[in-house]
Design an enzyme around this catalytic site. Sequence first.
Site, PDB file in Angstrom:
ATOM      1  CG  ASP A   1       4.727   0.651   0.306  1.00  0.00           C
ATOM      2  OD1 ASP A   1       5.074   1.854   0.288  1.00  0.00           O
ATOM      3  OD2 ASP A   1       4.624  -0.032  -0.728  1.00  0.00           O
TER       4      ASP A   1
ATOM      5  CE1 TYR B   1      -2.079   0.679  -4.610  1.00  0.00           C
ATOM      6  CE2 TYR B   1      -4.323   0.952  -3.805  1.00  0.00           C
ATOM      7  CZ  TYR B   1      -3.433   0.477  -4.760  1.00  0.00           C
ATOM      8  OH  TYR B   1      -3.920  -0.196  -5.860  1.00  0.00           O
TER       9      TYR B   1
ATOM     10  CG  HIS C   1      -0.077   3.202  -8.016  1.00  0.00           C
ATOM     11  ND1 HIS C   1       0.586   2.462  -8.980  1.00  0.00           N
ATOM     12  CD2 HIS C   1      -0.152   2.408  -6.919  1.00  0.00           C
ATOM     13  CE1 HIS C   1       0.895   1.275  -8.475  1.00  0.00           C
ATOM     14  NE2 HIS C   1       0.466   1.208  -7.236  1.00  0.00           N
TER      15      HIS C   1
ATOM     16  NE  ARG D   1     -10.422  -3.834  -6.682  1.00  0.00           N
ATOM     17  CZ  ARG D   1      -9.208  -3.482  -6.267  1.00  0.00           C
ATOM     18  NH1 ARG D   1      -8.356  -4.380  -5.886  1.00  0.00           N
ATOM     19  NH2 ARG D   1      -8.864  -2.204  -6.235  1.00  0.00           N
TER      20      ARG D   1
ATOM     21  CD  GLU E   1       4.582  -0.745  -6.285  1.00  0.00           C
ATOM     22  OE1 GLU E   1       4.736  -0.442  -5.067  1.00  0.00           O
ATOM     23  OE2 GLU E   1       3.556  -1.306  -6.720  1.00  0.00           O
TER      24      GLU E   1
ATOM     25  CD  GLU F   1       6.291   2.782  -2.780  1.00  0.00           C
ATOM     26  OE1 GLU F   1       6.263   3.104  -1.571  1.00  0.00           O
ATOM     27  OE2 GLU F   1       5.801   1.724  -3.219  1.00  0.00           O
TER      28      GLU F   1
ATOM     29  CG  ASP G   1       7.072  -1.796  -2.793  1.00  0.00           C
ATOM     30  OD1 ASP G   1       7.610  -2.838  -2.395  1.00  0.00           O
ATOM     31  OD2 ASP G   1       5.833  -1.621  -2.804  1.00  0.00           O
TER      32      ASP G   1
ATOM     33  NE  ARG H   1       3.590  -4.347 -10.282  1.00  0.00           N
ATOM     34  CZ  ARG H   1       3.424  -3.467  -9.315  1.00  0.00           C
ATOM     35  NH1 ARG H   1       2.745  -3.805  -8.219  1.00  0.00           N
ATOM     36  NH2 ARG H   1       3.948  -2.270  -9.410  1.00  0.00           N
TER      37      ARG H   1
ATOM     38  CD  GLN I   1       0.902  -6.388  -6.238  1.00  0.00           C
ATOM     39  OE1 GLN I   1       1.855  -6.203  -6.989  1.00  0.00           O
ATOM     40  NE2 GLN I   1       0.210  -5.394  -5.713  1.00  0.00           N
TER      41      GLN I   1
ATOM     42  CE1 TYR J   1      -5.565  -8.803  -6.148  1.00  0.00           C
ATOM     43  CE2 TYR J   1      -6.024  -7.061  -4.575  1.00  0.00           C
ATOM     44  CZ  TYR J   1      -6.338  -7.729  -5.731  1.00  0.00           C
ATOM     45  OH  TYR J   1      -7.412  -7.324  -6.470  1.00  0.00           O
TER      46      TYR J   1
ATOM     47  CE  LYS K   1       3.592  -4.451  -3.626  1.00  0.00           C
ATOM     48  NZ  LYS K   1       3.881  -3.292  -4.481  1.00  0.00           N
TER      49      LYS K   1
ATOM     50  CB  THR L   1      12.146  -2.434   0.083  1.00  0.00           C
ATOM     51  OG1 THR L   1      10.990  -3.277   0.174  1.00  0.00           O
ATOM     52  CG2 THR L   1      11.700  -0.997  -0.111  1.00  0.00           C
TER      53      THR L   1
ATOM     54  CB  THR M   1       3.322   3.328  -7.123  1.00  0.00           C
ATOM     55  OG1 THR M   1       3.685   2.027  -6.704  1.00  0.00           O
ATOM     56  CG2 THR M   1       3.911   3.613  -8.492  1.00  0.00           C
TER      57      THR M   1
ATOM     58  CD  GLU N   1       0.386   3.156 -12.305  1.00  0.00           C
ATOM     59  OE1 GLU N   1      -0.309   4.153 -12.423  1.00  0.00           O
ATOM     60  OE2 GLU N   1       1.260   3.041 -11.419  1.00  0.00           O
TER      61      GLU N   1
END
Length: 451
Positions: free
Chosen positions: A138, A140, A145, A154, A211, A213, A245, A249, A252, A256, A265, A269, A372, A386
């Site tokens: 997968d 990104y 996104h 972050r 997500e 995708e 996906d 959260r 995650q 992560y 994840k 899927t 995503t 989001e």
Amino acid sequence: MASKVDDTHSPNLKSWVESANISDGDFPIQNLPFCKFRGAGNARAEIGVGIGDQILKLSVCAEHGLFSGETELAARSANLKSIMRLSKSDREHLRKNLSEFLSDEHSALAVADWRESAFVLQADVELVLPCEIGDYTDFYASVFHATNVGSMFRPDNPLLPNYKHIPIGYHGRASSIVASGRSIRRPNGQLPPPDDGGEPTFGPCKNLDYELEVGAYIAQGNRLGQPIGIEEAEAHVFGLSLLNDWSARDMQRWEYQPLGPFLAKSFATTVSPWIVTIEALAPFRCRPFERPKTDPQPLPYLNSEGNQSAGGFDITLEVLLSSSKMRKENIAPIKLSEGTFRNMYWTLAQMVAHHSSNGCNLRAGDLLGSGTISGPEKSSRGCLLELTWDGEFGRPVPGTQRTALELPTGEKRIFLADGDEVSIRGYCKAEGYQRIGFGTCDGKITASIDS
Ligand code: MN
């Protein structure tokens, strides 16, 4: 590099299969997507091609001598990977053949006395996973996104410095990929300590998300140690489908760093059962996302003229949601977002070239997820993380509350509730061409074990 527009894309082409000629249908004769299906009873799954509301059975066509050479052997197989492994020119030739058989002009199939045995109604079969997927990666690839999510996880450092140089991805789990329609059990997992302190806990995910995708299936692979150049990259792509996906959260956020997503994840899927071939998409190619002038140019192994001029695909994608209460009250699903695949920072060809640049071998039937698909507008954000966030693009609002979506029943959602059904749809439209669609990619959330 790019597949060319030819007679099979002509908007004037009509099929003798009447249901293929309705306007705005997903499967006109210009599309011809592949699938794997299982008929009534315990029938063996076989491979077919979607046309209108029907499926054309490839094995029956092969038995009656409609194909030759390698293509005939592949069409007799019950394994779609046999078709995926064909050379690019054999795959193009197969598309031309199928278009001729189904065209209302000069079709040998239309007048064959065995023709009825070659078709089955889509409504009468189960559409299963197109093939056994060996590996799933997968990416990104949407900078919108990546920037939005980075801002939340972050705030001081939303987009890491490598993002504009390297197509970021992680190795996903192939065993838990399911076909559209399978329900999705809410995962249990380790949840982070509350913000005001305490210990992590184990239990049902509280922040379950989808997500939006696009998935790409690999055609002929490459030998271990032999990278695929950017110019050849698309010849190694069989076709595209829709992909969800599912993402936990809270799990995650806790797991992560430093090695990327893992159990947040790998529980599920969902993919749509139809694969729209790269050849069918030729009229819908476009220039890829235009990088701001101040962004770095891709390194030479990720850069080519072909990719710069037509490495993008204009695919419109929508996400719909219905709660169990909405379905009980006969309220239609609501649209959560609409976006386009052309907004991706990295193209399909760049993903394939990058993935194999270290010599890693890709194999027929491997699946690449795009990441995503979010655009610059709020209405094009491809996941709830989001959509229910108050921050403007690239500028997080410290300390703000998440804003719940309100459903027509008055129910509120920040993340998915049990009973919620998420549907992804996709289609391509372009001036002077017939619209083609991807079918649907659906999944309904069921309660976690022991809850
Ligand atoms: Mn993803």
